[in-house]
Motif scaffolding. Structure first.
Motif, PDB file in Angstrom:
ATOM      1  N   ARG A  29      19.793  69.100  29.486  1.00 56.52           N
ATOM      2  CA  ARG A  29      18.974  68.814  28.301  1.00 56.52           C
ATOM      3  C   ARG A  29      19.064  67.339  27.913  1.00 56.52           C
ATOM      4  N   ILE A  30      20.263  66.793  27.901  1.00 59.23           N
ATOM      5  CA  ILE A  30      20.468  65.386  27.532  1.00 59.23           C
ATOM      6  C   ILE A  30      19.710  64.465  28.472  1.00 59.23           C
ATOM      7  N   PHE A  31      19.691  64.822  29.755  1.00 58.52           N
ATOM      8  CA  PHE A  31      18.987  63.997  30.735  1.00 58.52           C
ATOM      9  C   PHE A  31      17.519  64.383  30.891  1.00 58.52           C
ATOM     10  N   GLY A  32      17.047  65.287  30.043  1.00 55.32           N
ATOM     11  CA  GLY A  32      15.633  65.631  30.027  1.00 55.32           C
ATOM     12  C   GLY A  32      15.164  66.416  31.234  1.00 55.32           C
ATOM     13  N   VAL A  33      16.049  67.172  31.857  1.00 58.57           N
ATOM     14  CA  VAL A  33      15.683  67.964  33.030  1.00 58.57           C
ATOM     15  C   VAL A  33      15.359  69.377  32.564  1.00 58.57           C
ATOM     16  N   SER A  34      14.070  69.689  32.559  1.00 57.31           N
ATOM     17  CA  SER A  34      13.661  71.037  32.163  1.00 57.31           C
ATOM     18  C   SER A  34      13.020  71.775  33.322  1.00 57.31           C
ATOM     19  N   SER A  35      12.873  71.089  34.437  1.00 60.41           N
ATOM     20  CA  SER A  35      12.252  71.673  35.623  1.00 60.41           C
ATOM     21  C   SER A  35      13.100  72.819  36.165  1.00 60.41           C
ATOM     22  N   SER A  36      12.431  73.786  36.738  1.00 56.26           N
ATOM     23  CA  SER A  36      13.146  74.890  37.372  1.00 56.26           C
ATOM     24  C   SER A  36      13.262  74.673  38.878  1.00 56.26           C
ATOM     25  N   SER A  37      12.971  73.456  39.337  1.00 60.96           N
ATOM     26  CA  SER A  37      13.079  73.133  40.746  1.00 60.96           C
ATOM     27  C   SER A  37      14.502  73.355  41.245  1.00 60.96           C
ATOM     28  N   THR A  38      14.641  74.116  42.306  1.00 65.24           N
ATOM     29  CA  THR A  38      15.954  74.412  42.868  1.00 65.24           C
ATOM     30  C   THR A  38      16.629  73.138  43.353  1.00 65.24           C
ATOM     31  N   GLN A  39      15.868  72.271  44.020  1.00 61.02           N
ATOM     32  CA  GLN A  39      16.450  71.035  44.535  1.00 61.02           C
ATOM     33  C   GLN A  39      16.892  70.107  43.412  1.00 61.02           C
ATOM     34  N   GLU A  40      16.049  69.978  42.394  1.00 64.29           N
ATOM     35  CA  GLU A  40      16.399  69.110  41.271  1.00 64.29           C
ATOM     36  C   GLU A  40      17.633  69.650  40.554  1.00 64.29           C
ATOM     37  N   SER A  41      17.689  70.944  40.365  1.00 69.51           N
ATOM     38  CA  SER A  41      18.837  71.567  39.722  1.00 69.51           C
ATOM     39  C   SER A  41      20.104  71.356  40.548  1.00 69.51           C
ATOM     40  N   ALA A  42      19.984  71.481  41.852  1.00 68.13           N
ATOM     41  CA  ALA A  42      21.134  71.280  42.734  1.00 68.13           C
ATOM     42  C   ALA A  42      21.619  69.838  42.664  1.00 68.13           C
ATOM     43  N   TYR A  43      20.698  68.900  42.623  1.00 66.62           N
ATOM     44  CA  TYR A  43      21.055  67.483  42.521  1.00 66.62           C
ATOM     45  C   TYR A  43      21.754  67.206  41.194  1.00 66.62           C
ATOM     46  N   MET A  44      21.207  67.736  40.095  1.00 67.79           N
ATOM     47  CA  MET A  44      21.825  67.543  38.782  1.00 67.79           C
ATOM     48  C   MET A  44      23.215  68.178  38.751  1.00 67.79           C
ATOM     49  N   LYS A  45      23.387  69.284  39.432  1.00 68.32           N
ATOM     50  CA  LYS A  45      24.693  69.954  39.489  1.00 68.32           C
ATOM     51  C   LYS A  45      25.712  69.050  40.182  1.00 68.32           C
ATOM     52  N   VAL A  46      25.298  68.398  41.266  1.00 69.37           N
ATOM     53  CA  VAL A  46      26.193  67.496  41.985  1.00 69.37           C
ATOM     54  C   VAL A  46      26.571  66.310  41.094  1.00 69.37           C
ATOM     55  N   VAL A  47      25.607  65.759  40.366  1.00 64.68           N
ATOM     56  CA  VAL A  47      25.888  64.653  39.449  1.00 64.68           C
ATOM     57  C   VAL A  47      26.862  65.123  38.367  1.00 64.68           C
ATOM     58  N   PHE A  48      26.583  66.290  37.795  1.00 68.43           N
ATOM     59  CA  PHE A  48      27.462  66.854  36.768  1.00 68.43           C
ATOM     60  C   PHE A  48      28.885  67.022  37.314  1.00 68.43           C
ATOM     61  N   GLN A  49      28.997  67.598  38.494  1.00 63.06           N
ATOM     62  CA  GLN A  49      30.314  67.842  39.093  1.00 63.06           C
ATOM     63  C   GLN A  49      31.045  66.546  39.413  1.00 63.06           C
ATOM     64  N   SER A  50      30.295  65.484  39.696  1.00 60.70           N
ATOM     65  CA  SER A  50      30.951  64.207  39.981  1.00 60.70           C
ATOM     66  C   SER A  50      31.632  63.645  38.738  1.00 60.70           C
ATOM     67  N   PHE A  51      31.132  63.991  37.562  1.00 62.87           N
ATOM     68  CA  PHE A  51      31.753  63.545  36.313  1.00 62.87           C
ATOM     69  C   PHE A  51      32.833  64.521  35.833  1.00 62.87           C
ATOM     70  N   ASP A  52      32.794  65.748  36.308  1.00 65.05           N
ATOM     71  CA  ASP A  52      33.784  66.772  35.938  1.00 65.05           C
ATOM     72  C   ASP A  52      34.990  66.607  36.854  1.00 65.05           C
ATOM     73  N   THR A  53      35.806  65.614  36.559  1.00 67.87           N
ATOM     74  CA  THR A  53      36.877  65.234  37.480  1.00 67.87           C
ATOM     75  C   THR A  53      37.985  66.276  37.611  1.00 67.87           C
ATOM     76  N   ASN A  54      38.216  67.078  36.578  1.00 63.22           N
ATOM     77  CA  ASN A  54      39.253  68.105  36.692  1.00 63.22           C
ATOM     78  C   ASN A  54      38.692  69.445  37.184  1.00 63.22           C
ATOM     79  N   LYS A  55      37.404  69.475  37.484  1.00 61.52           N
ATOM     80  CA  LYS A  55      36.731  70.625  38.107  1.00 61.52           C
ATOM     81  C   LYS A  55      36.865  71.920  37.309  1.00 61.52           C
TER      82      LYS A  55
END
Length: 168
Positions: free
Chosen positions: A40-66
């Motif tokens: 939501r903060i990054f304005g991603v409202s698309s239901s695109s599987t690829q876009e969601s997967a990419y955002m998940k990877v970005v999110f996980q890169s910041f979630d350092t303690n997993k």
């Protein structure tokens, strides 16, 4: 835009951290930033599987303690990297995001995935193959080879090409 570059290397003040905390607390009253809030903060409202997967990877890169959420310290580290980080640190982070299989090298397919996900309109999708080839050419990534982190970071052409993308 140049502000981000000039901010690199400057010390973070207590006032700046307090402002970050106020923003974080207003966006994330639970004290943690969850994936749906991140989208939501990054304005991603698309239901695109690829876009969601990419955002998940970005999110996980910041979630350092997993732990599946970004706490305030991880948030500060992410903001600091994006706004004040050195080029080499930004390149290391970008490489980590692009390296989908985590094997420590980028393949043409991984570069192609980033290019494809970055293109959102139907009219631009026809250019994704050409753009992927151009990016791979700039990175000197042939059809059969992959690119290591050290090559990615230390190639002068790579730094020049990505510096523009990361600062602007």
């Amino acid at each position: 835009m140049g502000q981000a570059e000039s901010a690199a290397g400057k010390e973070v003040t207590l006032q700046h951290i307090q402002e970050l905390y106020r923003r974080f607390a207003s966006e994330c009253p639970s004290g943690n930033l969850h994936f749906h809030e991140f989208r939501r903060i990054f304005g991603v409202s698309s239901s695109s599987t690829q876009e969601s997967a990419y955002m998940k990877v970005v999110f996980q890169s910041f979630d350092t303690n997993k732990d599946g959420k970004i706490d305030f310290m991880e948030y500060v580290a992410a903001v600091n990297l994006i706004l004040r980080g050195k080029l080499e640190d930004k390149l290391k982070w970008s490489f980590k995001v692009y390296d989908r299989d985590g094997n420590g090298s980028l393949s043409r397919e991984e570069v192609g995935h980033v290019v494809h996900v970055s293109i959102s309109t139907d009219t631009q999708i026809c250019y994704s193959s050409h753009l992927k080839d151009s990016v791979c050419h700039v990175l000197s990534l042939s059809l059969s080879l992959s690119l290591s982190l050290s090559t990615f970071i230390y190639r002068e052409v790579c730094q020049k090409q990505f510096k523009y993308l990361l600062v602007n």
